[in-house]
Design an enzyme around this catalytic site. Sequence first.
Site, PDB file in Angstrom:
ATOM      1  N   LYS A 150       0.835  -1.213   0.000  1.00 34.51           N
ATOM      2  CA  LYS A 150       0.000   0.000   0.000  1.00 34.51           C
ATOM      3  C   LYS A 150       0.864   1.255   0.000  1.00 34.51           C
ATOM      4  O   LYS A 150       0.651   2.172  -0.782  1.00 34.51           O
ATOM      5  CB  LYS A 150      -0.913   0.020   1.239  1.00 34.51           C
ATOM      6  N   THR A 151       1.821   1.275   0.919  1.00 34.39           N
ATOM      7  CA  THR A 151       2.660   2.458   1.014  1.00 34.39           C
ATOM      8  C   THR A 151       3.467   2.630  -0.268  1.00 34.39           C
ATOM      9  O   THR A 151       3.635   3.742  -0.786  1.00 34.39           O
ATOM     10  CB  THR A 151       3.585   2.353   2.247  1.00 34.39           C
ATOM     11  N   ASP A 158      -1.988   7.799   3.837  1.00 30.13           N
ATOM     12  CA  ASP A 158      -1.571   6.448   4.232  1.00 30.13           C
ATOM     13  C   ASP A 158      -2.156   6.139   5.614  1.00 30.13           C
ATOM     14  O   ASP A 158      -2.513   7.056   6.356  1.00 30.13           O
ATOM     15  CB  ASP A 158      -0.033   6.385   4.276  1.00 30.13           C
ATOM     16  N   GLU A 159      -2.232   4.868   5.967  1.00 24.86           N
ATOM     17  CA  GLU A 159      -2.740   4.436   7.286  1.00 24.86           C
ATOM     18  C   GLU A 159      -4.093   5.096   7.592  1.00 24.86           C
ATOM     19  O   GLU A 159      -4.332   5.572   8.700  1.00 24.86           O
ATOM     20  CB  GLU A 159      -1.723   4.780   8.392  1.00 24.86           C
ATOM     21  N   GLN A 172      -5.753  -3.279  10.780  1.00 27.37           N
ATOM     22  CA  GLN A 172      -4.635  -2.654  11.494  1.00 27.37           C
ATOM     23  C   GLN A 172      -5.043  -1.375  12.218  1.00 27.37           C
ATOM     24  O   GLN A 172      -4.209  -0.532  12.530  1.00 27.37           O
ATOM     25  CB  GLN A 172      -3.495  -2.350  10.526  1.00 27.37           C
ATOM     26  N   ARG A 175       4.868  -7.526  11.051  1.00 31.57           N
ATOM     27  CA  ARG A 175       6.083  -6.714  10.889  1.00 31.57           C
ATOM     28  C   ARG A 175       7.259  -7.577  10.452  1.00 31.57           C
ATOM     29  O   ARG A 175       8.278  -7.073   9.986  1.00 31.57           O
ATOM     30  CB  ARG A 175       6.480  -5.997  12.199  1.00 31.57           C
TER      31      ARG A 175
END
Length: 743
Positions: free
Chosen positions: A30-31, A217-218, A248, A606
């Site tokens: 995504k990032t 983002d996020e 998330q 992660r």
Amino acid sequence: MYEKLNNMQKEAVFQTEGPVLILAGAGSGKTRVLTYRTGYLIEEKGVNPYNIMAITFTNKAAGEMRERISEQVGYGAESIWVSTFHSTCVRILRRHIDRLGFDNNFTIYDSDDQKTLMKDICKRLEIDTKIYKERTFLNAISSAKDELMDPVAFELSAVGDYNRQRQAKVYREYQAALKKNNALDFDDLIMKTVELFRADAEVLDYYQERFRYIMVDEYQDTNTAQFELIRTLASKYQNLCVVGDDDQSIYKFRGANIYNILNFEKHFPNARVIKLEQNYRSTQTILDAANGVIKNNEGRKEKALWTENGTGDKIDFEQFDTAYEEADYIAKDIRKKVEAGDYQYKDCAILYRTNAQSRLFEERFVISGIPYKIVGGVNFYARKEIKDLLCYLKTIDNARDDLAVRRIINVPKRGIGATTLNRVQEYADAHDISFYNALRGAEEITTLGRAASKIKPFVMFIQSMRSKAEILGVSELLRDIIEQTGYVTELEAEDTEEAKARIENIDELISKAAAYEDVCEENGEPASLSGFLEEVALVADIDSLDEDQDYVILMTLHSAKGLEFPQVYLAGMEDGLFPSYMSIVADDAAAELEEERRLAYVGITRAKQNLAITCAKQRMVRGETQYNKVSRFVKEIPRELLSGAVRKEKEHKEPKAATYQQAKQIFRAKPYGMPQKPEKSFGTPGNPASLGYQEGDRVRHMKFGEGTVQNIVQGGRDYEVTVDFDKVGVKKMFASFAKLKKV
Ligand SMILES: Nc1ncnc2c1ncn2[C@@H]1O[C@H](COP(=O)(O)OP(=O)(O)OP(=O)(O)O)[C@@H](O)[C@H]1O
Ligand SMILES: [Mg+2]
């Protein structure tokens, strides 16, 4: 260049017009899509970088995006706005907040400043802070601001509720005091920007025209105020691309509103929704573990993640008797892997639920000589000496900040007492002027008497510094302040270990100021005092990570969002710690546990290659020994993915309690009804070689200077080292605290 993307990613990159929602699981790129999309807009669509705004979770992520874009397009990257919500708002407010009646050089209050201010207000309103805590008021205000509720709206919502009415009164006073000090708190940064856009059509139009392409983002962690900000800005051109993962969402306690992502299509009916399903980060084993956990949450958007990265190693699961042994194991495991050449220290990260867990690791690492860095914990900028000096800078920059002026007026001592300060404050209040302006006219404050003569030199000093600030750089100004106030000279005279550490911190601050000037010069921007203060106020802990340095990284699960590491250790995976005890007994336990589970999902995902999960049967928490079971989240991971022994335990009954208070008491008295056992020793440090010195070696101690090691014995939890110091003679000390260095 775009061949490095898969088809779905390409689609997301090429869909530049209209609202787009990219909803995808962890590690699916995504990032990366946001970065490529920005490059694509500039390179292929000829969009002026000036018209693009990208919002990221950390300043670090922003920096990376800018870097990648400059590699990609080679020009113009510096004029894209890539930054966090807070930095974005500061930049807007610095230019336009005068339209809301503030000065453009406002101060930003951190949580310490807020607390000091709140103390003042409670005192003035005669509220007993033993009964009604400052923190509680501040939390209520913060939540209100997340929801864009101003004091008036708050008051309306408080009808018939005494407690809330009291909060409303405090909120009103608090905002008035901020305004008077020309200061904003963190939540204000967002709220005032929204307020500005609502109040001033001209300003709004300017930014709508400017930011024709907006990316976030996020997105799953935006709150109502942030959503409103984005919605307003994007409402004209509708070129809004948000990326996120509902699994998330971990910031509910800060007001994150998961419906911002779940209802995106309602807010933007013609939105294009793109899902990414291939994960590029982790092994299949790690993904299966993550899926095993998160599938237990209800009401989520189902996602099927897969990877071509191969099965990979099993997850190393280890349960220890004590938390000491856990820390010991992880330290040894890291050392082993680094020595084998599998990883560097910086490839390894230890993630935990609470900041307090870092201490044991820190002790272990010091003993073993493993370099490490704790992200979070005691913030550099919260230290006394740093705050003092920053308050000097603030006073010089914006003397309307009463708190800053009051903090430093008698540091170092100038013989100005509390009575004098109160009289000045009374005078300032009566004449509705700032504290500093009252000081400037001290001769006119008749109640001061002779004390006025002590104030004069201080005012003259600040005034002279103000003229200097116009010609000197920030680092030079700092040095000048230190010199003229004798701040460091005083610390040097103290000659304690603590004083030395403080001087080191001050040196660090000067280096930061110098680095700030360098960066400004590189970017061709002016390096101003307010610019520096602004940057300092916004530094998130996570931004202090330096990738060039080789150290193990320790941080909470919350700050690990968006990051990735080849080797991850999830420590303290125990029921009562993670999920937290609070979430287990909460009134809305089901929802709280789902939030904790999402945090577990963030943690697991992660890891790129290796994941280790550890827990201890007993650990000290706030001075009490707790006996905890393996976390329920570990049990949700399919067994065949785990290596190491998974013990079968007897089912325990959770304390059943009618009320939350009662539950807390049961928990305190008898953690899961097990007998109290004495804590075990530190495990088996075994080899004093890990200390980096041995008997007979010459070593240096921060305070005692040089000496010779006479003896090393293993004490209960630590080594006891006996050293014969040249100057002070024989001393016995614990290795983990003595921090001796071989010379
Ligand atoms: N098409 C691709 N080919 C190769 N590697 C990729 C591709 N897309 C992403 N990656 C890599 O996969 C990793 C994860 O990507 P990224 O951080 O963008 O994922 P994310 O969806 O933002 O994750 P998170 O949900 O944790 O924020 C990164 O190392 C990234 O460089
Ligand atoms: Mg990401």
